[in-house]
Scaffold this motif. Sequence first.
Motif, PDB file in Angstrom:
ATOM      1  N   ASP A 127       0.867  -1.179   0.000  1.00  0.00           N
ATOM      2  CA  ASP A 127       0.000   0.000   0.000  1.00  0.00           C
ATOM      3  C   ASP A 127       0.902   1.227   0.000  1.00  0.00           C
ATOM      4  O   ASP A 127       1.278   1.741   1.055  1.00  0.00           O
ATOM      5  CB  ASP A 127      -0.914   0.014   1.236  1.00  0.00           C
ATOM      6  N   THR A 128       1.271   1.684  -1.178  1.00  0.00           N
ATOM      7  CA  THR A 128       2.254   2.767  -1.296  1.00  0.00           C
ATOM      8  C   THR A 128       1.744   4.120  -0.825  1.00  0.00           C
ATOM      9  O   THR A 128       2.486   5.106  -0.836  1.00  0.00           O
ATOM     10  CB  THR A 128       2.744   2.893  -2.753  1.00  0.00           C
ATOM     11  N   ASN A 129       0.487   4.181  -0.390  1.00  0.00           N
ATOM     12  CA  ASN A 129      -0.040   5.431   0.167  1.00  0.00           C
ATOM     13  C   ASN A 129       0.418   5.641   1.605  1.00  0.00           C
ATOM     14  O   ASN A 129       0.238   6.736   2.159  1.00  0.00           O
ATOM     15  CB  ASN A 129      -1.576   5.431   0.116  1.00  0.00           C
TER      16      ASN A 129
END
Length: 292
Positions: A247-249
């Motif tokens: 989850d690169t957020n």
Amino acid sequence: MSNISAQLVKELRERSGAGMMECKKALVENNGDIEVAMEWLRKSGLAKADKKAGRVAAEGRIVAAQAGGKAVLVEVNCETDFVTKNPDFVKFSDTVAEVALKSGAADIDALKAAAYPGAASVEEGAKALVATIGEKIEVRRIARVESDGTIGSYIHGGRIGVLVAIKGGSEELAKGIAMHVAAMNPPYVKAEDVPADFIAKEKDIALAAMSDKEKAKPAEILEKIVAGKINKIVSEVTLVGQPYVLDTNVTVGDALKKEGAEVTAVVRLAVGEGIEKVQEDYLAEVAKAMQV
């Protein structure tokens, strides 16, 4: 020093992302020392952070075994990729991992001496396999993690293995972070683990790469600019500071915080790390063959 090999220029290009001529100039200016040349490029603003990734050509498998609060990774090497898929080699390496876990072996010598099914020891089992397969087989490394928390393990393609122990948090999170480590290979876990000399070197590089206009700013402003650059670099080289691959957020640190967890141990093994294997290109092989 003008005698700079094409291979050295190629390696510096791969590490720096800079152009061929810039890399050659950097090597000439620094007497062929690739480490100093890399730093020279960065100070000149011609290269980003080092992309060095110890390239190796040794073959084999990374295998894991886990039970309760204990887990191990074992590297078993062979000479060719073909043998890594051999059922006997696969069975041997998987069994060695189980032996490593159950025997409690803390180092490679202890593992080699441990009893192996049908043989006096793991080392004797490897010798017996050599007679069957016809290639050198070596049980090379072992890594062990013990925790009263949660251990996540992940094997990528049989070539990279990771164990991550966390205090608090779910098994899903532990495995997710293990997957992240396999993909990103962060050198450090958190900012406190980053050596002071690394910080000092990066600060020196950041200052050297600044334009004259930036350097003319007031000292307190300049310090803030440099601090911002250093904080960004520290985030890039630490596990908790990196964007989480699942989850690169959010960062890995954010994912841990969400579950009230912290990382207590990280181990990563990749097949052939530290082993250099001589490679010759096709033309060189032909030329060599014709001289025989």
